[in-house]
Scaffold this motif. Structure first.
Motif, PDB file in Angstrom:
ATOM      1  N   MET A   1      48.905  23.759  43.437  1.00 44.56           N
ATOM      2  CA  MET A   1      49.527  24.480  42.609  1.00 44.56           C
ATOM      3  C   MET A   1      49.147  24.461  41.265  1.00 44.56           C
ATOM      4  N   TYR A   2      49.587  25.088  40.228  1.00 46.24           N
ATOM      5  CA  TYR A   2      49.223  24.912  38.815  1.00 46.24           C
ATOM      6  C   TYR A   2      49.759  23.529  38.434  1.00 46.24           C
ATOM      7  N   PRO A   3      49.143  22.877  37.674  1.00 45.38           N
ATOM      8  CA  PRO A   3      48.069  23.112  36.898  1.00 45.38           C
ATOM      9  C   PRO A   3      46.594  22.899  37.512  1.00 45.38           C
ATOM     10  N   GLU A   4      46.311  22.544  38.699  1.00 43.29           N
ATOM     11  CA  GLU A   4      45.229  22.380  39.377  1.00 43.29           C
ATOM     12  C   GLU A   4      44.670  23.746  39.732  1.00 43.29           C
ATOM     13  N   ILE A   5      45.324  24.446  40.309  1.00 45.55           N
ATOM     14  CA  ILE A   5      44.950  25.725  40.892  1.00 45.55           C
ATOM     15  C   ILE A   5      45.180  26.829  39.849  1.00 45.55           C
ATOM     16  N   ARG A   6      44.275  27.461  39.541  1.00 43.45           N
ATOM     17  CA  ARG A   6      44.009  28.373  38.428  1.00 43.45           C
ATOM     18  C   ARG A   6      43.317  29.614  38.978  1.00 43.45           C
ATOM     19  N   LEU A   7      43.911  30.523  39.401  1.00 44.52           N
ATOM     20  CA  LEU A   7      43.158  31.884  39.863  1.00 44.52           C
ATOM     21  C   LEU A   7      42.498  32.629  38.878  1.00 44.52           C
ATOM     22  N   ARG A   8      42.828  32.372  37.669  1.00 44.70           N
ATOM     23  CA  ARG A   8      42.155  33.338  36.678  1.00 44.70           C
ATOM     24  C   ARG A   8      40.714  32.570  36.555  1.00 44.70           C
ATOM     25  N   ARG A   9      40.469  31.332  37.220  1.00 42.55           N
ATOM     26  CA  ARG A   9      38.978  30.989  37.325  1.00 42.55           C
ATOM     27  C   ARG A   9      38.142  32.197  38.133  1.00 42.55           C
ATOM     28  N   LEU A  10      38.867  32.602  39.008  1.00 42.19           N
ATOM     29  CA  LEU A  10      37.992  33.444  40.082  1.00 42.19           C
ATOM     30  C   LEU A  10      37.907  35.230  39.251  1.00 42.19           C
ATOM     31  N   ARG A  11      38.324  35.071  38.206  1.00 39.07           N
ATOM     32  CA  ARG A  11      37.910  36.557  37.637  1.00 39.07           C
ATOM     33  C   ARG A  11      37.543  36.351  36.199  1.00 39.07           C
ATOM     34  N   GLN A  12      37.226  35.253  35.902  1.00 38.98           N
ATOM     35  CA  GLN A  12      36.820  34.852  34.278  1.00 38.98           C
ATOM     36  C   GLN A  12      35.849  35.591  33.743  1.00 38.98           C
ATOM     37  N   SER A  13      34.791  36.050  34.323  1.00 35.63           N
ATOM     38  CA  SER A  13      33.627  36.920  33.980  1.00 35.63           C
ATOM     39  C   SER A  13      33.208  37.985  34.860  1.00 35.63           C
ATOM     40  N   ALA A  14      32.433  39.057  34.173  1.00 34.78           N
ATOM     41  CA  ALA A  14      32.236  40.118  34.950  1.00 34.78           C
ATOM     42  C   ALA A  14      31.394  39.639  36.136  1.00 34.78           C
ATOM     43  N   GLY A  15      30.375  38.755  35.881  1.00 34.86           N
ATOM     44  CA  GLY A  15      29.374  38.258  36.919  1.00 34.86           C
ATOM     45  C   GLY A  15      30.233  37.721  38.110  1.00 34.86           C
ATOM     46  N   ILE A  16      31.230  37.037  38.017  1.00 30.93           N
ATOM     47  CA  ILE A  16      32.116  36.306  38.970  1.00 30.93           C
ATOM     48  C   ILE A  16      33.115  37.533  39.699  1.00 30.93           C
ATOM     49  N   ARG A  17      33.385  38.421  38.976  1.00 29.42           N
ATOM     50  CA  ARG A  17      34.302  39.576  39.473  1.00 29.42           C
ATOM     51  C   ARG A  17      33.294  40.411  40.409  1.00 29.42           C
ATOM     52  N   ARG A  18      32.161  40.773  39.844  1.00 29.72           N
ATOM     53  CA  ARG A  18      31.152  41.448  40.666  1.00 29.72           C
ATOM     54  C   ARG A  18      30.958  41.048  42.047  1.00 29.72           C
ATOM     55  N   MET A  19      30.741  39.791  42.130  1.00 30.78           N
ATOM     56  CA  MET A  19      30.399  38.728  43.478  1.00 30.78           C
ATOM     57  C   MET A  19      31.787  38.792  44.270  1.00 30.78           C
ATOM     58  N   LEU A  20      32.818  39.106  43.916  1.00 29.24           N
ATOM     59  CA  LEU A  20      33.928  38.876  44.664  1.00 29.24           C
ATOM     60  C   LEU A  20      34.716  40.214  45.012  1.00 29.24           C
ATOM     61  N   ASP A  21      34.488  41.192  44.146  1.00 25.72           N
ATOM     62  CA  ASP A  21      35.140  42.673  44.383  1.00 25.72           C
ATOM     63  C   ASP A  21      34.365  43.434  45.433  1.00 25.72           C
ATOM     64  N   ALA A  22      35.176  44.040  46.180  1.00 28.09           N
ATOM     65  CA  ALA A  22      34.619  44.979  46.976  1.00 28.09           C
ATOM     66  C   ALA A  22      33.966  45.884  46.299  1.00 28.09           C
ATOM     67  N   PRO A  23      32.898  46.528  46.858  1.00 26.23           N
ATOM     68  CA  PRO A  23      32.007  47.538  46.173  1.00 26.23           C
ATOM     69  C   PRO A  23      33.048  49.005  45.861  1.00 26.23           C
ATOM     70  N   LEU A  24      32.857  49.687  45.022  1.00 24.93           N
ATOM     71  CA  LEU A  24      33.334  51.110  44.992  1.00 24.93           C
ATOM     72  C   LEU A  24      32.857  51.739  46.126  1.00 24.93           C
ATOM     73  N   PRO A  25      33.592  52.699  46.729  1.00 24.46           N
ATOM     74  CA  PRO A  25      33.141  53.838  47.765  1.00 24.46           C
ATOM     75  C   PRO A  25      31.849  54.198  47.537  1.00 24.46           C
ATOM     76  N   GLY A  26      30.896  54.071  48.152  1.00 26.43           N
ATOM     77  CA  GLY A  26      29.636  54.787  47.883  1.00 26.43           C
ATOM     78  C   GLY A  26      29.565  56.275  48.316  1.00 26.43           C
ATOM     79  N   PRO A  27      28.554  57.008  47.711  1.00 30.25           N
ATOM     80  CA  PRO A  27      28.620  58.465  48.129  1.00 30.25           C
ATOM     81  C   PRO A  27      28.671  58.766  49.378  1.00 30.25           C
ATOM     82  N   GLU A  28      27.868  58.121  50.607  1.00 26.45           N
ATOM     83  CA  GLU A  28      28.102  58.453  51.769  1.00 26.45           C
ATOM     84  C   GLU A  28      29.543  58.573  52.453  1.00 26.45           C
TER      85      GLU A  28
END
Ligand code: PBG
Ligand code: ZN
Length: 326
Positions: A1-28
């Motif tokens: 629980m907070y303050p140890e668990i901080r979910l914002r760590r998982l979305r703190q930068s564009a690079g981390i978000r790119r790594m975790l996010d499902a890609p947008l649907p491709g044209p196929e």
């Protein structure tokens, strides 16, 4: 629980978000619905659907060039005829020289790898605008409709369609079409059923495009009721039993729960039809300055995939690069 668990760590930068996010649907993943008309050099923009037009076959080939180039995999063809060609049963829909049949032939010859699907219905070909011939009482004659739908499907298969997609919501239409295809040696033609298709208020712009508004009454006697989820799901279960290769939910953004339920209930591929009203709604919002179009297009399309869609039938497909490439 907070303050140890901080979910914002998982979305703190564009690079981390790119790594975790499902890609947008491709044209196929996309199939572009297109409206074809007779004649040549004809291009009629559809007021209610910015970016979409009724096209004669030569113009369709021109517009498909960049669509194919962008990597979009398929097209779904809808035909229209002059009022003088409409009749009580919609027989013009299985005219071998019809706009859809010609479009299938020419598109397959020009773009052999593009998956060509044709919508199997008669509402744009009947004088009364319903999805099958009517009985004395004005109800759609289910079994007579199936005979017409089977003829249409065979004529599309003969023209070279990869997939036929019956949208009339008649009982037994999938079985009738599969039987007719097989009897005519089209056992490789895929059948994508509009399996759970609701009587929806979101088809307005399409009916303007197709000039297929029923003259009298509505389609509630054959299209599923959004108030009765269990029966709507049975529509898809029965279509699977009747031999559909792929299922569909339509509309889709208003029915993400249905998509998710179907995803659990079946191993068949599922298409989400992101219908005309859902398309035009985002355009209208953006036009008024109430939302960013690209953001809305991406977010809503991602939702369809997340809910369980394998295939997106979407009017955004002919503008894939514009809306999905960052
Ligand atoms: C008709 C048909 C409809 C759509 C596809 N096939 C409309 C209707 O049932 O009146 C709707 C597609 C859209 O709104 O984008 N069989
Ligand atoms: Zn119809």
């Amino acid at each position: 629980m907070y303050p140890e668990i901080r979910l914002r760590r998982l979305r703190q930068s564009a690079g981390i978000r790119r790594m975790l996010d499902a890609p947008l649907p491709g044209p196929e993943k996309f199939i572009w619905p297109a409206f074809v008309i007779d004649g040549a050099a004809k291009r009629e923009p559809i007021d209610a659907m910015p970016g979409q037009s009724r096209l004669s076959v030569d113009q369709l080939l021109i517009d498909l060039e960049p669509v194919v180039e962008s990597g979009v995999n398929g097209v779904l063809l809808f035909g229209l005829v002059e009022d003088s060609e409409k009749d009580y049963a919609g027989t013009a829909a299985y005219n071998d020289k019809g706009a859809v049949q010609r479009a299938i032939r020419e598109v397959k010859s020009r773009f052999p790898d593009l998956v060509v699907t044709a919508d199997v219905c008669v509402c744009a070909y009947t004088t009364h605008g319903h999805c099958g011939p009517l009985t004395e009482s004005g109800d759609v004659d289910n079994d007579a409709a199936n005979e017409v739908l089977a003829k249409i499907a065979v004529s599309y298969a003969a023209a070279g369609a990869d997939i036929v997609a019956p949208s009339a919501m008649m009982d037994g239409q999938v079985e009738a079409i599969r039987t007719a295809l097989d009897a005519n040696a089209f056992n490789q033609t895929l059948l994508m059923s509009y399996s759970t298709k609701f009587a929806s208020a979101m088809y307005g712009p399409f009916r303007e495009a197709e000039k297929s508004q029923p003259g009298k009454g509505d389609r509630k006697g054959y299209q599923a009721s959004y108030g009765d989820l269990r029966t709507a799901l049975r529509e898809s279960e029965l279509d699977e039993l009747e031999g559909a290769d792929m299922l569909m939910v339509k509309p889709s953004l208003f029915y993400l729960d249905v998509l998710a339920k179907m995803r659990e209930a079946t191993d068949l591929p599922i298409a989400a039809y992101n219908v005309s009203g859902e398309y035009s709604m985002l355009h209208a919002t953006a036009e008024r300055g109430w939302g960013d179009l690209k953001g809305m297009v991406q977010e809503s399309s991602a939702a369809l995939v997340r809910a369980g869609a394998d295939i997106l039938i979407s009017y955004w497909a002919n503008q894939y690069d514009k809306y999905f490439r960052n």
